[in-house]
Design an enzyme around this catalytic site. Sequence first.
Site, mmCIF file in Angstrom:
data_model
loop_
_atom_site.group_PDB
_atom_site.id
_atom_site.type_symbol
_atom_site.label_atom_id
_atom_site.label_comp_id
_atom_site.label_asym_id
_atom_site.label_seq_id
_atom_site.Cartn_x
_atom_site.Cartn_y
_atom_site.Cartn_z
ATOM 1 N N ASN A 213 88.599 122.716 66.946
ATOM 2 C CA ASN A 213 87.588 121.700 67.266
ATOM 3 C C ASN A 213 87.260 120.882 66.021
ATOM 4 O O ASN A 213 87.852 121.096 64.959
ATOM 5 C CB ASN A 213 86.338 122.376 67.853
ATOM 6 C CG ASN A 213 85.745 123.369 66.876
ATOM 7 O OD1 ASN A 213 85.325 123.005 65.782
ATOM 8 N ND2 ASN A 213 85.753 124.637 67.246
ATOM 9 N N ASP A 282 85.751 129.756 72.087
ATOM 10 C CA ASP A 282 85.338 130.744 73.094
ATOM 11 C C ASP A 282 86.551 131.492 73.651
ATOM 12 O O ASP A 282 86.429 132.621 74.096
ATOM 13 C CB ASP A 282 84.603 130.041 74.249
ATOM 14 C CG ASP A 282 83.211 129.609 73.825
ATOM 15 O OD1 ASP A 282 82.567 130.351 73.062
ATOM 16 O OD2 ASP A 282 82.767 128.513 74.230
ATOM 17 N N LYS A 292 108.432 129.042 67.875
ATOM 18 C CA LYS A 292 107.937 127.717 68.270
ATOM 19 C C LYS A 292 108.321 127.441 69.730
ATOM 20 O O LYS A 292 109.482 127.598 70.103
ATOM 21 C CB LYS A 292 108.545 126.649 67.357
ATOM 22 C CG LYS A 292 107.997 125.278 67.657
ATOM 23 C CD LYS A 292 108.562 124.225 66.725
ATOM 24 C CE LYS A 292 108.118 122.865 67.204
ATOM 25 N NZ LYS A 292 109.138 121.869 67.186
ATOM 26 N N PRO A 310 85.779 137.553 71.321
ATOM 27 C CA PRO A 310 84.501 138.269 71.222
ATOM 28 C C PRO A 310 83.419 137.292 70.778
ATOM 29 O O PRO A 310 83.693 136.357 70.012
ATOM 30 C CB PRO A 310 84.763 139.321 70.134
ATOM 31 C CG PRO A 310 85.938 138.816 69.369
ATOM 32 C CD PRO A 310 86.757 137.976 70.312
ATOM 33 N N ASP A 311 82.205 137.478 71.278
ATOM 34 C CA ASP A 311 81.095 136.635 70.849
ATOM 35 C C ASP A 311 80.473 137.276 69.602
ATOM 36 O O ASP A 311 79.809 138.316 69.683
ATOM 37 C CB ASP A 311 80.061 136.512 71.984
ATOM 38 C CG ASP A 311 79.013 135.455 71.657
ATOM 39 O OD1 ASP A 311 78.524 135.430 70.508
ATOM 40 O OD2 ASP A 311 78.699 134.641 72.539
ATOM 41 N N ILE A 312 80.707 136.650 68.464
ATOM 42 C CA ILE A 312 80.292 137.236 67.178
ATOM 43 C C ILE A 312 78.767 137.353 67.101
ATOM 44 O O ILE A 312 78.213 138.401 66.776
ATOM 45 C CB ILE A 312 80.822 136.369 66.008
ATOM 46 C CG1 ILE A 312 82.341 136.216 66.126
ATOM 47 C CG2 ILE A 312 80.436 136.976 64.668
ATOM 48 C CD1 ILE A 312 82.929 135.122 65.250
ATOM 49 N N PHE A 328 73.303 128.679 66.562
ATOM 50 C CA PHE A 328 73.344 127.233 66.810
ATOM 51 C C PHE A 328 73.811 127.021 68.238
ATOM 52 O O PHE A 328 74.481 127.890 68.808
ATOM 53 C CB PHE A 328 74.316 126.541 65.836
ATOM 54 C CG PHE A 328 73.669 126.144 64.541
ATOM 55 C CD1 PHE A 328 73.287 127.105 63.609
ATOM 56 C CD2 PHE A 328 73.437 124.808 64.244
ATOM 57 C CE1 PHE A 328 72.681 126.746 62.429
ATOM 58 C CE2 PHE A 328 72.830 124.433 63.059
ATOM 59 C CZ PHE A 328 72.444 125.399 62.142
ATOM 60 N N LYS A 342 70.726 130.242 75.759
ATOM 61 C CA LYS A 342 71.545 131.010 74.790
ATOM 62 C C LYS A 342 70.662 131.929 73.938
ATOM 63 O O LYS A 342 71.048 133.048 73.609
ATOM 64 C CB LYS A 342 72.322 130.055 73.879
ATOM 65 C CG LYS A 342 73.565 129.501 74.562
ATOM 66 C CD LYS A 342 74.370 128.559 73.700
ATOM 67 C CE LYS A 342 75.495 127.966 74.528
ATOM 68 N NZ LYS A 342 76.130 126.802 73.913
ATOM 69 N N LYS A 346 71.670 135.773 74.361
ATOM 70 C CA LYS A 346 72.260 136.439 73.189
ATOM 71 C C LYS A 346 71.213 137.259 72.425
ATOM 72 O O LYS A 346 71.517 137.847 71.402
ATOM 73 C CB LYS A 346 72.919 135.404 72.267
ATOM 74 C CG LYS A 346 74.054 134.633 72.944
ATOM 75 C CD LYS A 346 74.926 133.869 71.954
ATOM 76 C CE LYS A 346 75.926 132.992 72.692
ATOM 77 N NZ LYS A 346 77.070 132.590 71.881
#
Length: 409
Positions: A213, A282, A292, A310-312, A328, A342, A346
Amino acid sequence: MQLEQKNVLLGVSGGIAAYKTPDLVRKLTAQGANVRVILTASAEHFVSPLSLQAVSGNKVSSQLLDEEAEAGMGHIELARWADIFIIAPATANIIAKLTYGLADDLLTTLALATSAPIFIAPAMNQQMWAAAPTAENMQKLRERNTHILGPASGEQACGDVGYGRMLEPELITKALCDYCHEQSNEAIFSGVNIMITAGPTREAIDPVRYISNHSSGKMGFALAKAAQALGANVTLVAGPVSLESPAGVMRNNVVSAQDMFDAVHNSIAKQDIFIACAAVADYKLEQVSTQKMKKQHGDDKLSLCMVQNPDILKSVAALEQAPFTLGFAAETQDVETYAKSKLVKKNLDMIAANDVSNSELGFNSDQNALIVLTEEKSHNLSPKSKDLLAMELLKLLHSEYCEKHGSRD
Ligand code: PMT
């Protein structure tokens, strides 16, 4: 804008340099200060209250016993309102009055009534500046921690040459900005371990391609720099970015979300605060090709099967001995609602919501703006450079952190 939201009370006494004060007011307001001006009776001979009112946007006061002024912001309220009291120009007469605590007009009364730091920019004839009574008064004011700005040396209105010219408005403004900057950098996080994630992650498709991103790492690096300046021991877990490490910060470079997860959990037990600023992918590919990938002739579509990373942040907040967590949330719509959900899902202490629909803010820009939420509170941090925003956010975090763990001051 280094004087943003600072209340600056400018006292103008009767010297020729008073004609420069409208310019001084303009420069202070350009740095974000709210400026209120008070004049001595003799200052009114050198500068018009109306022009100072026009540039400051506030009523100018000169009388101690002014019914109209007292009905609005009275002199004690004005003294309490000030974050900084600057007297420019400060004549020999005002300096003598300040030294002996006289309070026979609005300006000198405010100097006694305020608890704000007092700055003076002396301006007078060079012989008056060199005179023994002035020198002794200045010595007493210095011992009392009055901040003295100047005077400069040069040609004077009376034709003399020497020390006694008021410092130029831009130098006075810079001195106040430097002072505020130093004050803001108190070591409020001294002895506190803070881990910050920053930048993007890269999820490999094959040996030469990846999914990522637009995060540049600037926001996370600004937080690391600010936390370090505020005395914290900072560990920065950085995705692939081309930024230099802020001085004094321990940096751990990672590539994928899984690498970031591992690096974070490797030393999370030592951390008091965890700030998740990274834009973590995600999803990752279920199967990364070892060779390749080739274009398939006759097939204009390609499907990649992805699985969740995994969601850190969530995993850190779920630890039995979880540090204080600030997440964030980068959103393009219903920013506050999604961020709040969130925060709850979380189980975070705080969340900083980023409206990334505006290309001037957020991803890969130098500016940002945030809405910071806790379970009960909401704070709007207006657009500014990521460096200044990081400092503002950390101060907010500090007060929430102290509220949760008891003051560490
Ligand atoms: O790097 P810059 O160019 O300066 O841009 C800054 C920024 C826009 C990237 C930054 O301010 C920001 O908003 N970062 C969070 C971006 C994001 O991925 O938000 P999210 O809503 O997808 O994730 C919510 C939170 O969970 C984030 O704290 C994220 O770090 C964390 N997370 C997400 C997924 C995951 N697998 N693990 C996580 O820890």
